[in-house]
Design a protein around this motif. Structure first.
Motif, mmCIF file in Angstrom:
data_model
loop_
_atom_site.group_PDB
_atom_site.id
_atom_site.type_symbol
_atom_site.label_atom_id
_atom_site.label_comp_id
_atom_site.label_asym_id
_atom_site.label_seq_id
_atom_site.Cartn_x
_atom_site.Cartn_y
_atom_site.Cartn_z
ATOM 1 N N TRP A 137 -22.584 -16.073 7.697
ATOM 2 C CA TRP A 137 -22.919 -17.624 7.465
ATOM 3 C C TRP A 137 -22.473 -18.443 9.118
ATOM 4 C CZ3 TRP A 137 -26.932 -20.497 6.910
ATOM 5 C CH2 TRP A 137 -26.834 -21.612 7.807
ATOM 6 N N VAL B 256 -23.872 -17.427 11.992
ATOM 7 C CA VAL B 256 -25.252 -18.021 11.830
ATOM 8 C C VAL B 256 -25.631 -18.875 12.298
ATOM 9 C CG1 VAL B 256 -27.607 -18.348 10.411
ATOM 10 C CG2 VAL B 256 -26.983 -16.437 9.744
ATOM 11 N N TYR C 285 -32.298 -13.470 14.583
ATOM 12 C CA TYR C 285 -32.800 -12.692 13.202
ATOM 13 C C TYR C 285 -31.818 -11.885 12.702
ATOM 14 C CZ TYR C 285 -36.901 -14.997 15.028
ATOM 15 O OH TYR C 285 -37.841 -16.002 15.859
ATOM 16 N N LEU D 55 -29.168 -13.835 10.674
ATOM 17 C CA LEU D 55 -29.650 -14.168 9.357
ATOM 18 C C LEU D 55 -29.916 -13.163 9.101
ATOM 19 C CD1 LEU D 55 -32.645 -16.347 10.648
ATOM 20 C CD2 LEU D 55 -30.767 -17.146 9.173
#
Length: 194
Positions: A129, A132, A159, A162
Motif C-alpha cells: 500500500w 501504491v 497498475y 495496485l
C-alpha cells in the motif's frame, strides 16, 4: 490407528480437474477458477512476442508497446501465482517436521502455518500500500498514475502495484480462512474422538 486423509487429496470440483483443498472455502475455489485468466495472459504475452519478432525482423517495423505489455502480463501472472498456490495448498514449506507429524498435531501445525502466513501477507499488503500511495497519489493528494517513462509511457507500473496490493489483501484473507478452517477441523475431530 486409522490413516488420516491428506487434505490436498481434496475435493475435486465437478467442472475442474484441479484439486482445491476444502479448507480454502469459496474464496479458494474462486481463486482457482480465476487462474485461467492469467494462464491466457501468458499465452497472449507469447503471441505478442512472436508478433514483435516478425514485425521487427521481417518487416523492419517494430512496435513501441510489445515489450512493456508482455512484461506486465507476465508480472501479474506471477503475482497471482502466489495467491493461486495458497488456495491449492501447493506453496513451499519446510517439510522436515511437517511430514513426520500426524493427526491432531498436524492439523494444529496447519493452523499455525496459515496464521503465520496471514501475518506475513498482511504486513506485505501494508508495505505494498505504501508503494501504491507513491505510485498513484501526488504530494498534493491529486491522482496521477505512475507511468513507465518510455516512448509509449503506459501506466503499467501503477497498475502492477495496485494489483500486487489487491492480491496480497486477498492472500491475507485466504490465509485467515485457512487458519479458521484448519483450527475448526482440529477442534471438531477432537470432539468426535471423545
Amino acid at each position: 490407528m486409522a490413516k488420516e486423509a491428506d487434505p490436498r487429496a481434496a475435493v475435486l470440483d465437478a467442472e475442474s480437474p484441479h484439486p482445491v483443498i476444502p479448507q480454502a472455502g469459496r474464496l479458494g475455489r474462486a481463486i482457482d477458477k480465476g487462474g485461467i485468466v492469467f494462464a491466457v495472459g501468458i499465452v497472449a504475452a507469447m503471441l505478442i512476442l512472436i508478433q514483435e519478432v516478425v514485425l521487427r525482423y521481417v518487416f523492419n517495423a517494430p512496435t513501441i508497446w510489445a515489450h512493456e505489455t508482455t512484461v506486465f502480463l507476465c508480472a501479474i501472472a506471477f503475482v497471482y501465482g502466489g495467491l493461486y498456490c495458497a488456495a491449492r495448498d501447493s506453496h513451499i514449506r519446510v517439510v522436515l517436521i511437517y511430514d513426520v507429524v500426524r493427526g491432531r498435531p498436524k492439523r494444529v501445525l496447519n493452523a499455525a502455518i496459515s496464521f503465520v502466513c496471514l501475518i506475513a501477507s498482511a504486513f506485505f499488503a501494508w508495505a505494498s500500500w505504501l508503494m501504491v500511495e507513491r505510485a498513484i497519489f501526488r504530494p498534493d493528494g491529486s491522482i496521477r498514475f505512475e507511468s513507465s517513462g518510455s516512448a509509449w509511457d503506459p501506466s503499467y507500473p501503477a497498475y502492477l502495484k495496485l494489483f500486487l496490493f489487491a492480491t496480497l489483501v486477498l492472500m491475507a484473507i485466504q490465509f485467515m480462512i485457512l487458519t479458521v478452517n484448519y483450527f475448526r477441523s482440529s477442534r471438531d475431530r477432537d470432539r468426535i474422538s471423545n
